[in-house]
Write an enzyme that holds these catalytic residues in place. Sequence first.
Site, PDB file in Angstrom:
ATOM      1  N   ASP A   8      -3.565  -6.422 110.835  1.00 48.42           N
ATOM      2  CA  ASP A   8      -3.056  -6.048 109.514  1.00 48.42           C
ATOM      3  C   ASP A   8      -2.406  -7.268 108.880  1.00 48.42           C
ATOM      4  O   ASP A   8      -1.515  -7.889 109.480  1.00 48.42           O
ATOM      5  CB  ASP A   8      -2.030  -4.915 109.636  1.00 48.42           C
ATOM      6  CG  ASP A   8      -2.680  -3.586 109.997  1.00 48.42           C
ATOM      7  OD1 ASP A   8      -3.904  -3.572 110.236  1.00 48.42           O
ATOM      8  OD2 ASP A   8      -1.963  -2.568 110.045  1.00 48.42           O
ATOM      9  N   ASP A 131      -7.557   8.589 105.119  1.00 53.08           N
ATOM     10  CA  ASP A 131      -6.206   8.651 105.653  1.00 53.08           C
ATOM     11  C   ASP A 131      -5.605   9.992 105.262  1.00 53.08           C
ATOM     12  O   ASP A 131      -5.645  10.368 104.087  1.00 53.08           O
ATOM     13  CB  ASP A 131      -5.356   7.520 105.074  1.00 53.08           C
ATOM     14  CG  ASP A 131      -6.030   6.159 105.237  1.00 53.08           C
ATOM     15  OD1 ASP A 131      -6.718   5.969 106.256  1.00 53.08           O
ATOM     16  OD2 ASP A 131      -5.870   5.299 104.351  1.00 53.08           O
TER      17      ASP A 131
END
Length: 248
Positions: A8, A131
């Site tokens: 990330d 998500d």
Amino acid sequence: MLLIPAIDLKDGQCVRLKQGDMDQATVFSEDPAAMARHWVNQGARRLHLVDLNGAFVGKPRNEAAIKAIIAEVGDEIPVQLGGGIRDLNTIERWLDDGLSYVIIGTAAVKNPGFLKDACSAFGGHIIVGLDAKDGKVATDGWSKLTGHEVADLARKYEDYGVEAIIYTDIGRDGMLQGINIDATVKLAQSMSIPVIASGGLSNLADIDNLCAVENEGVEGVICGRAIYSGDLNFTDAQARADKLSNGE
């Protein structure tokens, strides 16, 4: 079962967030390309990159770091990227730069026509990231909750021709609470394309549970905080997954 380390990226650094909160970022490396090399050396067969800044602003923001990762390992294993991918030109540029897959999240929900066009133009390279919290899809870096059911959208995207679905349980991401196996399997059973689990992987028991449902269509899992914190040894985890997948 494919274990996919996540890298990330925030402000050019490799970080981990808790539940998608940009204010709760822990920096694990200031050299993302070296981190990519580390995971390949540990046996990774694919990498999952997230441009966190890009996800929030809607366009690529960590380009130098991403290109450095592709230059370092892109010839050896597939690299996939999500975050800030909202138009066809961006997809084309990233694929030309050496990415194997691009992950479309928010844009798939808000602009299904774009996703359809992307699948037509770049078949085999498009993954959708869904998500969710309590079965409802979230967008915009998890900051907005929609009324859409995960399964409904996923089946629609399957018809468009996406390669796979990455399903993230927001409530568990970065919390080391274990994968939401039931929700992941339920989604995988409702479609024929692979589902990649994400959010909450914490220990070898999670690997065992995932391998037990591999035949239901759960192809892999994104590995995040657990492999950075040391709660899970990546090499051991992939070896265990391979053993279980081979019926040993």
